[in-house]
Design an enzyme around this catalytic site. Structure first.
Site, mmCIF file in Angstrom:
data_model
loop_
_atom_site.group_PDB
_atom_site.id
_atom_site.type_symbol
_atom_site.label_atom_id
_atom_site.label_comp_id
_atom_site.label_asym_id
_atom_site.label_seq_id
_atom_site.Cartn_x
_atom_site.Cartn_y
_atom_site.Cartn_z
ATOM 1 N N CYS A 177 -8.432 -34.513 5.710
ATOM 2 C CA CYS A 177 -7.559 -34.383 6.877
ATOM 3 C C CYS A 177 -6.112 -34.682 6.505
ATOM 4 C CB CYS A 177 -8.036 -35.306 7.994
ATOM 5 S SG CYS A 177 -8.209 -37.051 7.513
ATOM 6 N N HIS A 216 -3.312 -44.406 8.684
ATOM 7 C CA HIS A 216 -4.581 -43.741 9.012
ATOM 8 C C HIS A 216 -5.470 -44.642 9.860
ATOM 9 C CE1 HIS A 216 -8.165 -41.305 8.538
ATOM 10 N NE2 HIS A 216 -7.506 -40.437 7.792
#
Length: 328
Positions: A149, A176
Site C-alpha cells: 500500500c 502508518h
C-alpha cells in the site's frame, strides 16, 4: 472479467465491497471466494466492519455461499488452492499474505486460473506493478505482485517528481496505522520495537517500499531511502517525502507543475483543505497530496505530504491491475 478472491481478510473483504458498489453491469464478476475461516465467520466479518462500518445491505450465508443483497458468491474453505476448481477464472486475487514462494503463488494457476495477482510484495512474482509508475512493464506476466500500500502511494508520486525536476536523492517516512503484524499487547516479534502494543505507542520500524521503489523505478535505484512509524490509528496512513531535486525551480513553478501532474494522474489526488486522517477513509486514490503541507527550501529541496487509505485505495488498485492483466 471473472475474478476469484483467495483470502477473505481485510483486503479480500474490501475488494468485494468495492465490486458490490459498482453498477450491476460492471465488467467484474466475482465467481468464487476461498478462505479457511468458516462461512459464518466470513459473513459476520463482512457485515460488521470496525473500520468502514456495517455493510448497509443484506448479508446472509446460503448453501456454501455468501449472499449479499441477493447476489450469491460461492465459498470454499481449502488451505490448498489446488483442490479448488478455478477453471474459467481470468484473474485470481491472492489476498492471503502467504504467497511468497513459487509453489504457493502458482497454486491458482494449477487450479485453472488464467493469472494471479498477489496483494503484497512477493519474491515469487514475475513482476511487481504499481499503477501510475511502471504498468508498462506488465507484459503478459501470469504471476504479478501489486506491491504494498505504501509503495502504491510513493511510486506514482516519485515518478511525477522525477519528471518535474529530477530526483537527486530523497527520504520517505510513512506514518502508518497499525496492522495485524503488530500485537495488541506486548508480545515477542522478530523486530523488538514491533513487539510492543500497536495501539498504545508510535513504533519506528521499516517499510517494504524502501526496496520495492528500486525495483519499480530502477533508474532511481539507490537514491531513495525510507522508514516507517506505526501509529495508534486503525486506518489511513501518510507519506512524508523530502526530495532534493536535480534541477532547481521556484516554489511557484514547482507547485504549479505538481498540481498539474496530479490532475492528470489516474491514481493521485489533491486537497487544499486542512484534513486529518479520518477524513480520507474510503478514498480510492493511491495518494492524496495535501497542498497546504507542501514546503520548499531554496530551489531544490521540497517536502511533499500525502494521505492514503492503506486498505481502500490499495484494494482499488488490485481491481485496476487485475483489469490490465485480464486484457492481455
Amino acid at each position: 472479467m471473472r475474478i476469484a478472491i483467495n483470502g477473505f481478510g481485510r483486503i479480500g473483504r474490501t475488494i468485494l465491497r468495492q465490486v458490490l458498489a459498482m453498477p450491476q453491469e460492471t465488467d467484474i464478476q466475482v465467481v468464487l471466494i476461498n478462505d479457511i475461516a468458516p462461512l459464518e465467520t466470513c459473513a459476520y466479518l463482512f457485515k460488521y466492519d470496525s473500520t468502514f462500518g456495517p455493510y448497509p445491505g443484506e448479508v446472509a450465508q446460503g448453501d456454501a455461499a455468501l449472499t449479499v443483497d441477493g447476489r450469491s458468491f460461492p465459498m470454499t474453505h481449502s488451505p490448498d488452492l489446488t483442490r479448488v476448481d478455478l477453471s474459467g477464472v481470468d484473474v485470481l486475487l491472492d489476498c492471503t499474505g502467504i504467497a511468497r514462494t513459487s509453489d504457493v503463488a502458482s497454486q491458482g494457476l494449477t487450479a485453472g486460473a488464467g493469472k494471479v495477482l498477489i496483494s503484497g510484495p512477493s519474491p515469487a512474482a514475475e513482476v511487481t506493478i504499481v499503477l501510475g509508475a511502471n504498468e508498462d512493464k506488465l507484459g503478459n506476466a501470469r504471476i504479478v505482485s501489486n506491491a504494498s500500500c505504501t509503495t502504491n502511494g510513493l511510486a506514482p508520486l516519485v515518478a511525477v517528481l522525477d519528471q518535474i525536476g529530477g530526483i537527486a536523492s530523497a527520504h520517505m517516512t510513512t506514518i502508518h496505522c497499525y496492522t495485524n503484524s503488530q500485537p495488541m499487547v506486548d508480545a515477542p516479534r522478530g523486530d523488538l520495537a514491533r513487539s510492543r502494543a500497536g495501539a498504545l505507542s508510535m513504533v519506528p520500524t521499516t517499510s517494504s517500499a524502501t526496496h520495492l521503489i528500486d525495483e519499480i523505478l530502477p533508474h532511481l535505484a539507490g537514491r531513495i531511502s525510507g522508514a516507517a512509524v506505526r501509529v495508534p490509528t486503525a486506518s489511513v496512513s501518510a507519506v512524508d517525502l523530502v526530495v532534493s531535486l536535480a534541477r532547481g525551480m521556484s516554489p511557484e513553478a514547482f507547485q504549479t507543475e505538481l498540481r498539474g501532474a496530479t490532475d492528470q494522474s489516474s491514481v493521485l489526488g489533491w486537497t487544499d483543505q486542512p484534513l486529518v486522517s479520518s477524513d480520507l477513509r474510503t478514498r480510492p486514490e493511491s495518494l492524496v497530496i495535501a497542498g497546504p503541507e507542501t514546503r520548499m527550501v531554496g530551489d531544490t529541496q521540497v517536502r511533499i505530504f500525502g494521505w492514503y487509505d492503506n486498505e481502500w485505495g490499495f484494494s482499488a488498485r488490485m481491481l485496476d491491475v487485475a483489469r490490465l492483466m485480464a486484457g492481455r
